[in-house]
Design a protein around this motif. Structure first.
Motif, PDB file in Angstrom:
ATOM      1  N   LEU A  60      -1.882   6.538   4.917  1.00 59.78           N
ATOM      2  CA  LEU A  60      -2.625   5.280   4.882  1.00 59.78           C
ATOM      3  C   LEU A  60      -3.948   5.358   5.654  1.00 59.78           C
ATOM      4  O   LEU A  60      -4.954   4.767   5.255  1.00 59.78           O
ATOM      5  CB  LEU A  60      -1.788   4.146   5.448  1.00 59.78           C
ATOM      6  CG  LEU A  60      -0.536   3.761   4.642  1.00 59.78           C
ATOM      7  CD1 LEU A  60       0.314   2.776   5.438  1.00 59.78           C
ATOM      8  CD2 LEU A  60      -0.930   3.138   3.311  1.00 59.78           C
ATOM      9  N   CYS A  89       3.695   8.515   6.440  1.00 59.56           N
ATOM     10  CA  CYS A  89       3.177   7.344   5.730  1.00 59.56           C
ATOM     11  C   CYS A  89       1.921   6.820   6.434  1.00 59.56           C
ATOM     12  O   CYS A  89       0.926   6.457   5.789  1.00 59.56           O
ATOM     13  CB  CYS A  89       4.247   6.267   5.659  1.00 59.56           C
ATOM     14  SG  CYS A  89       3.775   4.785   4.731  1.00 59.56           S
ATOM     15  N   ASP A  93       0.816  -1.213   0.000  1.00 60.23           N
ATOM     16  CA  ASP A  93       0.000   0.000   0.000  1.00 60.23           C
ATOM     17  C   ASP A  93       0.850   1.264   0.000  1.00 60.23           C
ATOM     18  O   ASP A  93       0.370   2.342  -0.346  1.00 60.23           O
ATOM     19  CB  ASP A  93      -0.914   0.003   1.228  1.00 60.23           C
ATOM     20  CG  ASP A  93      -1.880  -1.178   1.200  1.00 60.23           C
ATOM     21  OD1 ASP A  93      -2.752  -1.201   0.320  1.00 60.23           O
ATOM     22  OD2 ASP A  93      -1.737  -2.078   2.064  1.00 60.23           O
ATOM     23  N   ALA A  94       2.094   1.143   0.402  1.00 62.08           N
ATOM     24  CA  ALA A  94       3.020   2.271   0.389  1.00 62.08           C
ATOM     25  C   ALA A  94       4.443   1.730   0.462  1.00 62.08           C
ATOM     26  O   ALA A  94       4.671   0.589   0.894  1.00 62.08           O
ATOM     27  CB  ALA A  94       2.756   3.227   1.552  1.00 62.08           C
ATOM     28  N   LYS A 129       2.944   9.081  -6.067  1.00 62.95           N
ATOM     29  CA  LYS A 129       1.997   8.756  -5.006  1.00 62.95           C
ATOM     30  C   LYS A 129       2.386   7.451  -4.320  1.00 62.95           C
ATOM     31  O   LYS A 129       2.813   6.501  -4.966  1.00 62.95           O
ATOM     32  CB  LYS A 129       0.584   8.634  -5.579  1.00 62.95           C
ATOM     33  CG  LYS A 129      -0.497   8.454  -4.528  1.00 62.95           C
ATOM     34  CD  LYS A 129      -1.875   8.377  -5.167  1.00 62.95           C
ATOM     35  CE  LYS A 129      -2.957   8.188  -4.113  1.00 62.95           C
ATOM     36  NZ  LYS A 129      -4.316   8.092  -4.711  1.00 62.95           N
ATOM     37  N   LYS A 130       2.242   7.425  -3.023  1.00 66.64           N
ATOM     38  CA  LYS A 130       2.478   6.326  -2.090  1.00 66.64           C
ATOM     39  C   LYS A 130       3.940   5.899  -1.984  1.00 66.64           C
ATOM     40  O   LYS A 130       4.245   4.871  -1.393  1.00 66.64           O
ATOM     41  CB  LYS A 130       1.558   5.132  -2.378  1.00 66.64           C
ATOM     42  CG  LYS A 130       1.929   4.168  -3.478  1.00 66.64           C
ATOM     43  CD  LYS A 130       0.915   3.007  -3.478  1.00 66.64           C
ATOM     44  CE  LYS A 130       1.308   1.878  -4.398  1.00 66.64           C
ATOM     45  NZ  LYS A 130       0.353   0.775  -4.374  1.00 66.64           N
TER      46      LYS A 130
END
Length: 493
Positions: A486, A482, A241-242, A453-454
């Motif tokens: 999220l 971060c 997700d990151a 992004k991310k």
């Protein structure tokens, strides 16, 4: 904080070191432990100064002033003075994930800005910090903590140096599932392979912390280079997700001098130190060894000192350290006032060892390498050097060779310890993230978010070559942002 007028009653004391001729025979840490009573007396010197610059963590004159992670120094000094070791540990861990690292290898900018240092030798902050955490380990205060709630979010941290470890530790505490990718065979980055064992023990200190993080749920993936064919960077973003890039500043500065740069015997400092540590850990014989050789270390700083000390332990014939800058003053000069970091002459452990063994400090100041001299077989045999004077030109000081000062120095091994130019470009290029004019990954100090992004960045890969304590601060900051990205909010400090 501390004892009223304790700074008048007690003198500054630091731990004794093992004798140089004894410690160069092994790779063990060389600082001896002080008694708890002596440490309490040192804590008593913290003087209730009202405005404790020791934990400001700002840049003054281009140098770090105070603690970048804003350690609660007066508070835990007071706890140590009163014998409240558990309270001291709890306060220390509020700001620092790894005091066992900083307490050993940090140059202690906190001490340089200690208010007491205006009139007396400063409080021994660094030593007290190290003893608090070691006391905590010995008393069983440090135990893996179970993460009660998981968010379901997955984060990749690329790089396992101090920034990557701090980032992973914080994100894991926030409940995210964290995987740390490390291209080397062991995790720890600079802590594992860039700092010699006699300053930072690999098994007893570095691996000890990594083992705790694993028990708390962080997954470590050594021997995994993100961006390689087996681990494409884009695939990483599909699976997580990151991602936080903590790859460090690993491109070493080279030396532009006449002669054959490719001559056998000229190596970057980190290659030399890495080879030594891998051999010490039992992987192989040193690929690069100083045994029986005349060694010249080009560059000062901690890495240069570490090269001097490592060369002595490997049994070099001689070691000389060249610094292009003039010899520092013995005391602060008018353009270096408190609370700036004091740019004064210091003798570190490596120079002390060389001086005892060779009869003099190995450092030679205001020296420039002019030429590499090789033998008929192409192997290095000497350096041609000269003295320099610093001349102001177009508003800048530049080094100019002093006519007639040329000389030759025997050298079969030259170690380049001149710092780093920035991170390697391949990963940033694969991810398409922007870099700044210094080749560092471009990300703001407040958000740590890159142009993609991310994808976040922290540590030396973002800010450039710096201190371990700055890397920890960066890792904590990137983890906080971060987590906010999220979850929409964050409780991380």
């Amino acid at each position: 904080m501390g004892k009223v007028k304790g700074f008048m009653e007690f003198q500054r004391e630091v731990p004794a070191d093992r004798a140089p001729l004894e410690r160069i025979k092994d790779w063990k840490e060389f600082h001896l432990k002080m008694s708890d009573e002596a440490l309490q007396s040192q804590g008593a010197r913290c003087m209730d100064c009202g405005t404790p610059f020791c934990h400001t963590g700002i840049m003054l004159g281009g140098m770090t002033t105070g603690c970048p992670i804003h350690n609660l120094i007066p508070e835990w000094n007071d706890d140590v003075y009163r014998g409240f070791w558990r309270d001291a540990y709890d306060r220390l861990m509020k700001t620092n994930n790894f005091p066992e690292f900083t307490g050993r290898v940090c140059p202690a900018p906190c001490e340089g800005s200690c208010v007491l240092g205006i009139i007396e030798p400063p409080v021994t902050i660094k030593n007290i910090e190290c003893d608090i955490i070691e006391h905590a380990f010995a008393e069983g205060f440090v135990v893996p903590k179970k993460i009660e709630h998981r968010t379901g979010k997955r984060v990749a941290v690329v790089g396992s140096g101090p920034a990557g470890l701090a980032c992973a530790d914080q994100l894991n505490k926030a409940g995210h599932s964290v995987t740390v990718f490390e291209r080397d065979d062991r995790c720890g980055g600079l802590l594992m392979y860039g700092i010699p064992n006699m300053k930072l023990d690999k098994q007893a200190v570095v691996q000890r912390r990594i083992d705790i993080m694993e028990e708390e749920g962080v997954v470590f993936m050594p021997n995994t280079e993100v961006g390689s064919s087996s681990c494409p960077a884009e695939k990483l973003l599909e699976d997580f997700d990151a991602a936080v890039l903590c790859t460090g500043s690993t491109v070493p500065r080279d030396l532009d001098a006449e002669g054959r740069r490719e001559s056998g015997g000229i190596h970057f400092a980190m290659d030399f130190l890495r080879s030594s540590t891998k051999a010490l850990l039992g992987d192989s014989q040193p690929v690069l060894s100083a045994e029986g050789k005349n060694v010249v270390v080009i560059g000062g700083g901690d890495t240069g000192t570490d090269c001097v000390a490592t060369s002595l332990r490997q049994g070099c014939k001689s070691v000389v350290q060249l610094e292009i800058m003039p010899k520092p003053a013995l005391e602060r000069t008018g353009d270096n006032p408190w609370p700036q970091w004091p740019k004064t002459f210091k003798v570190d452990y490596g120079q002390e060892e060389a001086a005892v063994l060779q009869g003099e400090d190995p450092r030679r100041y205001s020296m420039m390498t002019r030429k590499f001299i090789a033998d008929e077989g192409g192997n290095l045999k000497a350096l041609q050097v000269s003295q320099v004077e610093w001349v102001k030109k177009d508003g800048r000081f530049i080094p100019q060779p002093v006519a007639g000062s040329e000389e030759s120095i025997p050298a079969e091994l030259v170690l380049l310890a001149m710092g780093f130019a920035g991170p390697e470009a391949a990963l940033a290029e694969q991810l398409g993230v922007a870099c700044d004019e210094r080749s560092n990954i471009k990300a703001s100090e407040k958000q740590y978010l890159t142009s993609r992004k991310k994808v976040f960045a922290a540590g030396d890969a973002r800010r450039g070559q710096s201190l371990v304590v700055w890397a920890i601060q960066e890792g904590r900051g990137a983890a906080r942002e971060c987590d906010r990205f999220l979850m929409g909010e964050t409780s991380l400090p």
